[in-house]
Scaffold this active site. Structure first.
Site, PDB file in Angstrom:
ATOM      1  N   TYR A  71     -71.991 -43.775  16.750  1.00 41.88           N
ATOM      2  CA  TYR A  71     -71.590 -44.778  17.745  1.00 41.88           C
ATOM      3  C   TYR A  71     -72.157 -44.391  19.102  1.00 41.88           C
ATOM      4  O   TYR A  71     -72.095 -43.223  19.501  1.00 41.88           O
ATOM      5  CB  TYR A  71     -70.064 -44.866  17.846  1.00 41.88           C
ATOM      6  CG  TYR A  71     -69.540 -46.099  17.142  1.00 41.88           C
ATOM      7  CD1 TYR A  71     -69.920 -47.364  17.569  1.00 41.88           C
ATOM      8  CD2 TYR A  71     -68.695 -45.988  16.055  1.00 41.88           C
ATOM      9  CE1 TYR A  71     -69.456 -48.497  16.920  1.00 41.88           C
ATOM     10  CE2 TYR A  71     -68.232 -47.116  15.402  1.00 41.88           C
ATOM     11  CZ  TYR A  71     -68.614 -48.371  15.840  1.00 41.88           C
ATOM     12  OH  TYR A  71     -68.177 -49.492  15.198  1.00 41.88           O
ATOM     13  N   LYS A 256     -91.284 -59.462  12.440  1.00 50.86           N
ATOM     14  CA  LYS A 256     -92.223 -60.512  12.021  1.00 50.86           C
ATOM     15  C   LYS A 256     -93.645 -59.958  12.179  1.00 50.86           C
ATOM     16  O   LYS A 256     -93.952 -58.957  11.556  1.00 50.86           O
ATOM     17  CB  LYS A 256     -91.978 -61.777  12.843  1.00 50.86           C
ATOM     18  CG  LYS A 256     -90.552 -62.345  12.640  1.00 50.86           C
ATOM     19  CD  LYS A 256     -90.378 -63.685  13.318  1.00 50.86           C
ATOM     20  CE  LYS A 256     -89.041 -64.324  12.969  1.00 50.86           C
ATOM     21  NZ  LYS A 256     -87.941 -63.942  13.851  1.00 50.86           N
ATOM     22  N   ARG A 262     -85.879 -54.835  11.078  1.00 53.37           N
ATOM     23  CA  ARG A 262     -85.190 -56.065  11.499  1.00 53.37           C
ATOM     24  C   ARG A 262     -84.343 -55.733  12.723  1.00 53.37           C
ATOM     25  O   ARG A 262     -83.354 -55.011  12.621  1.00 53.37           O
ATOM     26  CB  ARG A 262     -84.319 -56.503  10.324  1.00 53.37           C
ATOM     27  CG  ARG A 262     -83.794 -57.882  10.348  1.00 53.37           C
ATOM     28  CD  ARG A 262     -83.342 -58.251   8.940  1.00 53.37           C
ATOM     29  NE  ARG A 262     -84.488 -58.534   8.106  1.00 53.37           N
ATOM     30  CZ  ARG A 262     -85.116 -59.721   8.066  1.00 53.37           C
ATOM     31  NH1 ARG A 262     -84.684 -60.735   8.769  1.00 53.37           N
ATOM     32  NH2 ARG A 262     -86.177 -59.904   7.314  1.00 53.37           N
TER      33      ARG A 262
HETATM   34  N1  DSN Z   1     -85.740 -67.475  10.559  1.00 54.42           N
HETATM   35  C1  DSN Z   1     -86.907 -67.206  11.344  1.00 54.42           C
HETATM   36  C2  DSN Z   1     -88.059 -68.010  10.889  1.00 54.42           C
HETATM   37  O1  DSN Z   1     -88.250 -68.118   9.703  1.00 54.42           O
HETATM   38  O2  DSN Z   1     -88.824 -68.510  11.691  1.00 54.42           O
HETATM   39  C3  DSN Z   1     -86.665 -67.352  12.767  1.00 54.42           C
HETATM   40  O3  DSN Z   1     -85.525 -66.654  13.131  1.00 54.42           O
END
Ligand code: DSN
Length: 482
Positions: A71, A256, A262
């Site tokens: 924590y 991404k 994440r």
């Molecule tokens: N869920 C994501 C996407 O697929 O674009 C965005 O948060």
């Protein structure tokens, strides 16, 4: 006696917490088996979800580390718990690397790396900088924006908390071009007088015109925020226009195109405000006040303890982002998305905006008479993963007219332009079978799904897709024995 477990031996540990000594497979074969199945799915399929990627082994190692035990509410050096000397080091390292990865001067920009993901990051910005019911404008969800940018349905149902707690007037695409209609945005903004304009989206294949957006924000006295979640890997690699010069706040997810764990980040301006950013009542030398407000919004207003395993893993990913290999990766993502788009166009298909500047294409399937839902379903059966998506001009959000196809994940597996042309060929075959199936089943989705499930053509495509996808290397985990 001193062992790997410290001053107590394994037998002592076994008496206290026997689970702790086991492997996952020993402790929970059921979960272990599902994870093995998911590994196989990721390895043997063609992953085209534009927001997904395959992260690295060291990132996953940090994610599965002891950092998850701690924590550390608060900021480095000012925590509400003891024992944070190493967590402070991790978080400070992560912040320094985040600024470096995005080429930012720490005198002018700060970053909060504690958001659990992109949606909490965005809501923290709104909580920090807006009052309840202040007005915002973001790109409408059916136009390619994100839920958290203020979505509510055409019928007025407030879907996102952003539209529940703030007043939202989305802006849209030009129906003829599929490009953001900046003139209309400006006209609407002049009437609506939003306090915040949000750019960035989940399904927009073109570059963002930050200069125009800044001009509009300045004209109406709004702050400008970029949610660069989809393209942050391209931004870091300088393979996309840079939002920092003209935006006040930049948020992102980290899993991404950035290819990390994440998580989420908020970048905010700090230091003295330049003359063109000062309000009328502010004197020279006045400082941005975003930092304290954003840090306070993240914790204690919205979140509890930071997920230190995510922050540690993000630090690892950000180290990689500054390498020439990552730059080459981002360049290849763009080339691959372009190659996929060009192959589809050569086959006579329609892409929203005609192509792409970034990592994704939006394929308008309406001229083919097939809905996005049917194409998604058929692709799933072929072990090709993509998602249905609204395309400009869609009247119903329930039956999106297209699919979104992204290049980041498969580029991480080493695919090049010719491979993405092959993917376009697979997609063409799937679409042909969708059309043939619909001729037999009729248009109803349930009948279509029932019929296509037993299609030998689909079974044949799936076999070839799995063989082909399985021939490419898989980052992050071992596929031998799968
Ligand atoms: N869920 C994501 C996407 O697929 O674009 C965005 O948060």
């Amino acid at each position: 006696m001193t062992t790997a477990n410290g001053t107590h031996d394994a037998a002592a540990m076994k008496a206290v917490f026997p689970e702790a000594l086991k492997t996952l497979a020993q402790a929970d074969p059921e979960v272990a088996a599902i994870i093995e199945d998911e590994k196989r799915r990721q390895w043997r399929g063609i992953e085209l979800i534009a927001s997904e990627n395959f992260t690295s082994r060291p990132v996953m190692e940090a994610l599965g580390s002891c950092l998850t035990n701690k924590y550390s509410e608060g900021q480095p050096g000012a925590r509400y718990y003891g024992g944070n000397e190493h967590i402070d080091r991790i978080e400070n390292l992560c912040k320094a690397r985040a600024l470096e990865a995005f080429h930012l001067d720490p005198e002018k920009w700060g970053v909060n790396v504690q958001p659990y993901s992109g949606s909490p990051a965005n809501f923290a910005v709104y909580t920090a900088l807006l009052n309840p019911h202040d007005r915002i404008m973001g790109l409408d969800l059916p136009s390619g924006g994100h839920l958290t940018h203020g979505y509510y349905t055409a019928g007025g149902k407030k879907i996102s908390a952003t539209s529940i707690f703030f007043e939202s007037l989305p802006y849209k695409l030009d129906p003829k071009t599929g490009i953001i209609d900046h003139d209309k945005l400006e006209e609407k903004a002049m009437d609506y007088r939003p306090k915040l304009i949000i750019c960035g989206g989940s399904a927009y294949p073109r570059e963002w015109d930050y200069a125009r957006l800044r001009q509009i924000a300045d004209k109406v006295g709004a702050l400008l925020m970029m949610d660069m979640a989809h393209i942050s890997g391209l931004v870091a690699a300088q393979e996309a226009a840079q939002p920092f010069e003209l935006c006040d706040i930049v948020t992102t997810t980290t899993h991404k195109s950035l290819r990390g764990p994440r998580a989420g980040m908020i970048f905010f301006r700090r230091g003295p405000k330049p003359a063109n950013r000062r309000n009328r009542d502010e004197d020279e030398g006045v400082l941005y006040d975003f930092e304290d407000r954003i840090n306070f919004a993240v914790f204690p207003s919205l979140q509890g303890g930071p997920h230190n395993h995510q922050i540690g893993a993000l630090a690892v990913a950000l180290k990689h982002v500054t390498t020439p290999e990552f730059k080459a990766y981002a360049q290849q993502v763009r080339r691959n998305a372009a190659a996929l788009g060009e192959t589809l166009v050569k086959r006579g298909y329609t892409l929203v905006t005609g192509g792409t500047d970034n990592h994704l294409v939006l394929w308008d399937l309406r001229p083919e008479g097939i809905t996005g839902s049917k194409m998604e379903k058929a692709c799933d059966l072929c072990h090709i993963t993509l998602n249905k998506n609204a395309v400009v001009g869609d009247v119903s959000a329930m039956t999106p007219g297209g699919v979104r196809i992204g290049a980041p994940a498969m580029t991480s597996r080493g695919l090049k332009e010719a491979d993405f042309a092959q993917i376009a060929d697979f997609l063409h075959e799937v679409l042909e079978e969708c059309k043939a199936t619909q001729r037999k089943s009729g248009k109803k989705l349930t009948d279509f799904t029932h019929t296509i499930q037993s299609s030998p053509v689909i079974a044949n495509i799936r076999r070839r897709v799995e063989e082909w996808a399985g021939s490419f290397p898989m980052p992050g985990f071992d596929v031998s024995g799968l």
